[in-house]
Every structure is written in C-alpha cells, then in structure tokens.
Design a protein around this motif. Sequence first.
Motif: not given
Length: 361
Positions: A62-76
């Motif tokens: 799976t590509s995210v495991l190799h090339y780190g194509q990912e994004i995230f957020e943090g809210l409460k």
Amino acid sequence: MRIHLNPNPNPATEADRNAKIAEGGFGKYYTDNMLIAQWSEGKGWSDAELKAYGPLSLDPATSVLHYGQEIFEGLKAYGQPDGGISLFRPDANGERFAKSAARMALPELPVEDFVKTVTELVKSESKWVPKNVGESLYIRPFMIATEVGLGVRPSNHATYLVITTPASAYFNPNKAVTVWISTEFVRAAQGGTGAAKTGGNYAGSLLAQKQAAAEGCDQVVWLDATERKWVEEMGGMNLYFIKGSGKDATVFTPKLTGTLLAGVTRDSILRVAKDLGYKVEEGMLSVEQWRDGVASGEITEIFACGTAAVVSPIGAAKSAQGTWKTGDGEPGPITGQIRNHLLGIQHGTIEDKHGWNVKVI
Ligand SMILES: *Cc1c(COP(=O)(O)O)cnc(C)c1O
C-alpha cells in the motif's frame, strides 16, 4: 456523503469507559467506533460507514506505507454547561484538510462532508466526552493513500478515517516549558510541505526533538530554512510573544510565510487578543530579537498554542548560543488570560461572539 451506521455491538461498559476517561492523558484509549470512507479515481467518494474501532488490513505494498502520502487533522469536542457537546470551528479544520489534500495530491473531501462525518461520529461517541474544563474528546480525521503498488505516483485510491480519544490537559498549564532552538535541522522550506498537515513533517522533526530532549528541553523551535534566523513554530504548535505589559501590551505571532502551519488556535487567539483590548501583530522575529527582547524586558511572555494543549507557556529558550529565560520563567498573566478566555469560549462559559462553537447535541 451518506453515512451508514453500523455501530460496535460490544461497546465498553460504563465502568470501563469512565475508568479510561478518568485516567486522562492523550491518545491512550480510543472510543467504541470509528468512521471510514473510500475514494477512487473516476468513482469519487463512497458512502461512509460508522463501525467498531479496530485494526485496518492493508496490503504490504500500500503506497502510504512507502511514500508517506497522507494528511491529518486535529480538533476537539467540548462538554457544555447545559450537558450538550460542541465542536470548536470544525469548518476551519475542514478547509485546512482540503488544502492539505491539494498539496499532497490526495482527493479533497468537501468541507461539509468533513463536518458531517466528524459530527456524526462525535454524536455516537458522546458518552466518551469528558466533562471537566481543560478536558475534551480529541478527534483525529486522516486520509491515507491506499493504492497498492510501489510505483511513485499520486495514489488512485484513498481512505478517509476519523477516530476519537478522550483527552485531559496535554501539558500542565502551570508549568512553563523549555524549548531548544534548532539551527542544525529545519522543519520546512519555501515550496515544501510546511503549510500542509502531513505526517512527513513530523517524521522529519523527530531527530531534532530527540536532540532537544538530550539538551534538557521539552520541545524544538524551528527557524526558517534559508537564513536560520527567523522564528517559525514550536514542534506542532504556533508561537506567540507578548511585548510590553498590561493593557498596552502587543500580542505578536510570526506571520504565515508559506512554511508555517496555519493553526486554528493561532487564528482564534489573534481575534481573542483583539477582543481583550490588546494590539495584535503578525510579523517576523529573529532569534537575536528574541534574546535581546527577553534580556531588555521588552518581551514579557512567550507561549505556544495548538488544539492539543491550547496554550502552553514557554519559560526559557536554549540554543547553541546560550539559555534565555522569559521574565521570571513562570507563566505570565496575559498568557493565562488568553488561555482562560479561549477555554471559556470552547466550554461555553464565555460568550461565543464569533459563532465558533458548532453544536453536536
Ligand atoms: C496542527 C499544527 C499546529 C496547530 O494547529 P491548530 O489548528 O491550532 O491545532 C501548529 N503547527 C503544526 C506544525 C501543526 O501540525
């Protein structure tokens, strides 16, 4: 985006849940359910499913495991005096999520779908929202590239998930932290990914964080990549400097040059400080100005801000050139006032005149 509700048939017992909430901390326990949706090239977004929290099964290629194509957020999500629950500015996080997606060549999730999925999950996990001031349910939406294959290209498949975890105060607000100003490593350069909330920015920061710890410091402060002179951020938080004192004080923060992450807390504090009657300023501050400013007494307080910790006072800075205390090294009055005002709005005890809180229940 439609959401299919398929909740966990075996949620935590009330006793187990309350014990986990009472233990506090950050990110140790996760709630009963999560939310997941898939995107594929040509077909777009699938419906979302709310289902039992649990492991993902991913092909090792799976590509995210190799090339780190990912994004995230943090809210409460915060408990309210009437027993309800509100999100703080979820639309701002949704807009940033879309911008991060664009930068990382991931599909944009419409802001309304972001807010809807987050709201639906928090509604289902509402019993996990802690009740005390300073406590909250931390929400982590993220998106990963899930095309299978080692070819380097923007993924034709992506997976969006939302998970939630009960959170107590991240740092002790009464303890000022010491920061290490790194001149050896940089977080972000012009044209890079510094303004996107992507895991790679964090991966690249960990060695500097380790170095900070070895220097006896709690966090790293990042400088600009070109001159290694201008103060940008601290770890995963934005920075504020108070110049002067009392009602004539100026509340200053480094401006968004394209390498800083535009914090929702940073933006909220710019408005809160103005509401409280302070002058506010966005600009450039050099390491020398920091050192000379605390030495002359012009800079009276320094703090970092972000969703997780809200406001965290900075008592001292250490660099290859020496250590400089902020004032007497203790958390300052304006820092405390801004922190309490923002927390008051979030918890519904101070008027929300900007309409930031979005009611969940
Ligand atoms: C998330 C983050 C912040 C703070 O943003 P908030 O929206 O206030 O939580 C600051 N800097 C970095 C690098 C971040 O990743």
